[in-house]
Design a protein around this motif. Structure first.
Motif, PDB file in Angstrom:
ATOM      1  N   SER A 391       0.811  -1.207   0.000  1.00 58.14           N
ATOM      2  CA  SER A 391       0.000   0.000   0.000  1.00 58.14           C
ATOM      3  C   SER A 391       0.849   1.263   0.000  1.00 58.14           C
ATOM      4  N   VAL A 392       1.929   1.256   0.771  1.00 59.17           N
ATOM      5  CA  VAL A 392       2.762   2.459   0.875  1.00 59.17           C
ATOM      6  C   VAL A 392       3.456   2.758  -0.449  1.00 59.17           C
ATOM      7  N   PHE A 393       4.002   1.715  -1.083  1.00 61.94           N
ATOM      8  CA  PHE A 393       4.780   1.926  -2.304  1.00 61.94           C
ATOM      9  C   PHE A 393       3.982   1.633  -3.564  1.00 61.94           C
ATOM     10  N   LEU A 394       2.679   1.371  -3.442  1.00 59.60           N
ATOM     11  CA  LEU A 394       1.807   1.105  -4.598  1.00 59.60           C
ATOM     12  C   LEU A 394       2.361   0.000  -5.485  1.00 59.60           C
ATOM     13  N   LEU A 395       2.757  -1.121  -4.861  1.00 62.37           N
ATOM     14  CA  LEU A 395       3.369  -2.223  -5.593  1.00 62.37           C
ATOM     15  C   LEU A 395       2.325  -3.275  -5.944  1.00 62.37           C
ATOM     16  N   PRO A 396       2.549  -4.048  -7.012  1.00 63.21           N
ATOM     17  CA  PRO A 396       1.633  -5.154  -7.339  1.00 63.21           C
ATOM     18  C   PRO A 396       1.760  -6.245  -6.280  1.00 63.21           C
ATOM     19  N   PRO A 397       0.657  -6.802  -5.823  1.00 65.58           N
ATOM     20  CA  PRO A 397       0.707  -7.764  -4.702  1.00 65.58           C
ATOM     21  C   PRO A 397       1.478  -9.040  -4.994  1.00 65.58           C
ATOM     22  N   LEU A 398       1.252  -9.654  -6.155  1.00 66.38           N
ATOM     23  CA  LEU A 398       1.822 -10.976  -6.413  1.00 66.38           C
ATOM     24  C   LEU A 398       3.341 -11.001  -6.354  1.00 66.38           C
ATOM     25  N   PRO A 399       4.077 -10.081  -7.008  1.00 65.39           N
ATOM     26  CA  PRO A 399       5.545 -10.121  -6.887  1.00 65.39           C
ATOM     27  C   PRO A 399       6.036  -9.970  -5.456  1.00 65.39           C
ATOM     28  N   VAL A 400       5.357  -9.121  -4.676  1.00 63.55           N
ATOM     29  CA  VAL A 400       5.795  -8.926  -3.290  1.00 63.55           C
ATOM     30  C   VAL A 400       5.555 -10.186  -2.465  1.00 63.55           C
ATOM     31  N   LEU A 401       4.482 -10.903  -2.747  1.00 66.61           N
ATOM     32  CA  LEU A 401       4.127 -12.093  -1.964  1.00 66.61           C
ATOM     33  C   LEU A 401       4.749 -13.373  -2.503  1.00 66.61           C
ATOM     34  N   THR A 402       5.556 -13.279  -3.570  1.00 71.27           N
ATOM     35  CA  THR A 402       6.150 -14.484  -4.150  1.00 71.27           C
ATOM     36  C   THR A 402       7.063 -15.197  -3.172  1.00 71.27           C
ATOM     37  N   LEU A 403       7.881 -14.454  -2.432  1.00 71.81           N
ATOM     38  CA  LEU A 403       8.772 -15.076  -1.453  1.00 71.81           C
ATOM     39  C   LEU A 403       7.979 -15.800  -0.377  1.00 71.81           C
ATOM     40  N   LEU A 404       6.893 -15.206   0.064  1.00 71.99           N
ATOM     41  CA  LEU A 404       6.055 -15.839   1.083  1.00 71.99           C
ATOM     42  C   LEU A 404       5.441 -17.126   0.552  1.00 71.99           C
ATOM     43  N   LEU A 405       4.996 -17.094  -0.693  1.00 71.80           N
ATOM     44  CA  LEU A 405       4.458 -18.308  -1.307  1.00 71.80           C
ATOM     45  C   LEU A 405       5.535 -19.375  -1.455  1.00 71.80           C
ATOM     46  N   GLY A 406       6.766 -18.940  -1.745  1.00 70.22           N
ATOM     47  CA  GLY A 406       7.867 -19.891  -1.837  1.00 70.22           C
ATOM     48  C   GLY A 406       8.161 -20.557  -0.506  1.00 70.22           C
ATOM     49  N   ILE A 407       8.113 -19.789   0.587  1.00 72.82           N
ATOM     50  CA  ILE A 407       8.313 -20.360   1.919  1.00 72.82           C
ATOM     51  C   ILE A 407       7.220 -21.372   2.234  1.00 72.82           C
ATOM     52  N   LEU A 408       5.975 -21.034   1.905  1.00 71.64           N
ATOM     53  CA  LEU A 408       4.871 -21.948   2.142  1.00 71.64           C
ATOM     54  C   LEU A 408       5.053 -23.250   1.361  1.00 71.64           C
ATOM     55  N   GLY A 409       5.500 -23.129   0.109  1.00 69.65           N
ATOM     56  CA  GLY A 409       5.740 -24.329  -0.683  1.00 69.65           C
ATOM     57  C   GLY A 409       6.851 -25.198  -0.117  1.00 69.65           C
TER      58      GLY A 409
END
Length: 477
Positions: A391-409
């Motif tokens: 929200s602060v940097f107006l970034l697309p959600p999916l690229p920012v959350l990719t690392l989190l998804l990788g940890i979950l995997g």
């Protein structure tokens, strides 16, 4: 007549004397038994001392181990050798809630502190020698807090004056015959500076019982008699968890598989929530805790964190303010930072904010939480903090959350229950990491390029001297 009455009185007196003698003998036996630890002749003992960053974790681990022994209905007292500085409330809990006998001792001074290879976390481990002073018991099995019991090991009380299981050619764990003479001799050896490889209790005991490798193997006598002398114990009485990690099972044909020990890195002990699924046996340890001690101490903090994270996500979903604009002066004459440098600073701040969003929740989760609750709370916290960055940097959600998804995997890959052995498991994890690396790089590139396009598009950076009306989202602030 009087002679007959005299005989009766003498007979009655003899009966009274015999009855009094029996009562006195019974009372003396009862006192002796009470002196032997509440009527039991044997004890399982562990030590507890203060002065490390992980004191509370070892306190919890000791309680779980003692309760697991109680659930196995072992025929022995449960004893904790506690240094005098152990908190009073911990001692009270051990006594009143866990049924443990606490023996308070003064810390033994470690004469090996100046050795070049000395590790400060072993400074007070020599307190284990106090186990030899528990002379109110016939036999004592000395335990470390990182033991996982699969079944009762009461047959160890039939072993000799000193018995130990080697988990490698140089290190063993101990069961013993208490003796004040041996205890005093050990203290004398400490004063004269007996050789000690690591400066800890293990190094001292290996040096003190230097011929243990030449001793015969202990096998439980069929007639329940007690052996004397020194014996080695089969591996199954103190099995290194690495055998399980390698084969994903612990069946060893040379002896009973009764006790698993975790002599791994200090931060990978089984009671830490992050140890599973990194170390498969961590979940089994937590299952023992769940059925014996529970998680009342950690639950309130975890609930508060979960509510806080859900609130953060709700707020950031309702309003996505462009806070970045508010962090910079809009007048060119007051800006002393060149535009390229400013852009680089914003990019670096965004990237580091993403890193912090993934790291900070890790340290907020209570260390001794259950893994099946600790990992979801960590992932929820990381997602909540990432939503702030988005929200602060107006970034697309999916690229920012990719690392989190990788940890979950990776958690799913490690927790997969049908690997044939530990090597296959490690190769599967390596293959997963190899496949994920391009996606992580692409997400970082996409995040930086998206941020660059936003910076170039915003007039606040292109024309710092011009004012511009606040957007609807900014009006919220």
């Amino acid at each position: 007549m009087w002679g007959e009455m005299g005989k009766r009185q003498k007979a009655l007196l003899r009966v009274v004397v015999v009855a009094v003698f029996v009562l006195l003998a019974t009372a003396a036996a009862r006192v002796e038994e009470e002196g032997r630890g509440g009527g039991r002749r044997h004890a399982y003992a562990a030590m507890m001392y203060m002065g490390t960053p992980r004191d509370y974790e070892f306190y919890v681990a000791t309680r779980v181990m003692m309760r697991s022994l109680a659930r196995l209905r072992v025929d022995a007292d449960l004893v904790v050798i506690a240094s005098a500085d152990v908190p009073v409330r911990w001692v009270r809990t051990l006594k009143e809630e866990d049924g443990v006998k606490v023996v308070t001792v003064e810390n033994l001074k470690n004469p090996y502190e100046k050795q070049g290879n000395f590790n400060t976390r072993f400074k007070l481990t020599l307190n284990k020698l106090y186990a030899w002073s528990l002379v109110s018991y016939d036999r004592v099995v000395m335990l470390d807090a990182d033991n996982l019991f699969l079944q009762s090991t009461d047959e160890l009380f039939q072993c000799g004056n000193f018995c130990a299981a080697f988990i490698n050619p140089c290190i063993f764990h101990t069961g013993l015959f208490p003796s004040m003479a041996v205890f005093k001799d050990m203290l004398r050896e400490l004063q004269v500076g007996r050789e000690n490889r690591d400066g800890a209790d293990q190094g001292f005991l290996v040096s003190y019982f230097s011929d243990l490798l030449d001793r015969p193997m202990f096998h439980r006598p069929a007639n329940h008699t007690k052996l004397h002398g020194t014996y080695r114990l089969p591996l199954g009485y103190q099995m290194d968890a690495s055998y399980y990690y390698l084969k994903l099972r612990w069946n060893v044909p040379c002896g009973p598989n009764s006790v698993i020990t975790f002599p791994s890195m200090p931060w990978l002990k089984p009671w830490y929530w992050w140890s599973w699924p990194v170390l498969p046996l961590g979940l089994q340890w937590h299952e023992q805790r769940r059925t014996s001690l529970g998680y009342d101490a950690e639950t309130p903090a975890m609930l508060i964190q979960a509510v806080m994270y859900l609130g953060i996500i709700a707020v950031t979903r309702m309003a996505r303010p462009n806070l970045l604009k508010l962090c910079h002066n809009r007048r060119s004459e007051k800006s002393f930072i060149p535009i390229p440098v400013l852009h680089a600073l914003v990019k670096a701040t965004a990237v580091w904010s993403i890193v912090v969003a993934h790291v900070l929740p890790f340290f907020l989760v209570p260390r001794t939480a259950h893994p099946l609750l600790g990992w979801p709370l960590y992932l929820l916290g990381a997602a909540a903090l990432c939503s702030i960055v988005i929200s602060v940097f107006l970034l697309p959600p999916l690229p920012v959350l990719t690392l989190l998804l990788g940890i979950l995997g990776s958690l799913f890959v490690m927790a997969f229950p049908w690997y044939s052995d530990g090597i296959t498991r490690a190769l599967a994890l390596f293959g997963y990491a190899f496949c994920c690396a391009p996606f992580l790089w692409a997400s970082l590139t996409r995040t930086v390029s998206s941020l660059q396009s936003i910076l170039e598009r915003e007039a606040v950076f292109l024309r710092l001297g011009e004012s511009m009306p606040l957007s609807e989202s900014n009006k919220l602030y």
